[in-house]
Design an enzyme around this catalytic site. Structure first.
Site, PDB file in Angstrom:
ATOM      1  N   SER A   1       0.838  -1.194   0.000  1.00 56.28           N
ATOM      2  CA  SER A   1       0.000   0.000   0.000  1.00 56.28           C
ATOM      3  C   SER A   1       0.879   1.253   0.000  1.00 56.28           C
ATOM      4  CB  SER A   1      -0.960  -0.052   1.201  1.00 56.28           C
ATOM      5  OG  SER A   1      -2.015   0.860   1.058  1.00 56.28           O
TER       6      SER A   1
ATOM      7  N   HIS B   1      -7.886  -5.646   0.347  1.00 53.28           N
ATOM      8  CA  HIS B   1      -6.674  -4.829   0.385  1.00 53.28           C
ATOM      9  C   HIS B   1      -5.550  -5.508   1.165  1.00 53.28           C
ATOM     10  CE1 HIS B   1      -4.356  -1.240  -0.127  1.00 53.28           C
ATOM     11  NE2 HIS B   1      -4.254  -1.035   1.168  1.00 53.28           N
TER      12      HIS B   1
END
Length: 258
Positions: free
Chosen positions: A95, A229
């Protein structure tokens, strides 16, 4: 290396392996800490030594100023990593960490003439892609709700008012830095890039993942994993095996974990 940089403050070595055949520098996500990477260090030890980056403003570094921008953070980390640059390690960032890893690679290539051995970019679209994200301006409740939706933080942890008060400034600061980031044109890195994405991750589309090929003169591959995610927490063994196969081609498989 800058004289004012404390390497011990920035780098965690959970399983020191001075004789490791390869090294991997791991960069945490927004709000994350070096400890997130303990699982990967355990899986790769002793063939690959993991150097986990600890950003300022969290845990034992919580008294330090929060992260203010991605490029400044990358510059500091590049200084910290110079002692390991005789044999450049590979980078793995998840990320926000993928952006920090990329910008750190750019700085090291510019100042030393060589970048990392490889870059694994997990759960992050290519640096040149832009979305109008303003989560850092949200109120506390909305910001925390989004973190829970992403799946990286057990909801029960956020029921502790003292813990929430401690992590919110760091979380908001990280999101401010990553949402304000804008890619500056420049030479591509030369490392091969492996992009890891979750099939149900709303933060990375297929086109945004493939766009990483714009940022390297090396090869680019995109690998999909089931999940959202934080898909990597569901595929730890597979990801460990993937990294080992890329960094140590031809090496014997790691022994089965107990």
């Amino acid at each position: 290396m800058s004289t004012d940089v404390d390497t011990d403050a920035w780098i965690r070595r959970f399983h020191p392996s001075p004789e490791a055949a390869a090294r991997l520098v791991c960069f945490p996500h927004a709000g994350g800490s070096a400890g997130f990477w303990f699982w990967l260090s355990a899986r790769l030890h002793p063939q690959v030594e993991v150097l986990a980056v600890q950003y300022p403003g969290r845990q034992e570094r919580r008294a330090e100023p929060q992260v203010s921008d991605i490029e400044g953070l990358a510059g500091s980390i590049a200084d910290v990593l110079r002692p390991w640059w005789a044999e450049p390690p590979a980078f793995f960032g998840h990320s926000m960490g993928a952006l920090v890893a990329y910008e750190t690679a750019r700085r090291l290539r510019s100042t030393t003439g060589s970048g990392p051995a490889a870059l694994f970019a997990s759960g992050r679209r290519a640096p040149s892609t832009v979305r109008a994200e303003r989560l850092h301006l949200a109120d506390d409740r909305e910001l925390l709700a989004e973190i829970v939706r992403q799946g990286g933080t057990p909801p029960a942890l956020l029921e502790d008012p003292e813990l929430v008060a401690m992590v919110l400034p760091t979380l908001r600061g990280d999101y401010r830095a990553v949402e304000r980031y804008r890619h500056r044109p420049g030479p591509p890195i030369e490392a091969p890039v492996t992009v890891l994405v979750g099939t149900d991750d709303p933060k990375v589309t297929a086109d945004e993942a493939r766009a990483w090929e714009r940022h390297t003169a090396g090869s680019t591959e995109v690998l999909s994993f089931s999940g959202g995610h934080f898909f990597l927490t569901e595929h730890q063994d597979r990801i460990g095996a993937l990294i080992r196969s890329r960094l140590l081609p031809g090496a014997a498989p790691a022994p089965e974990r107990a």
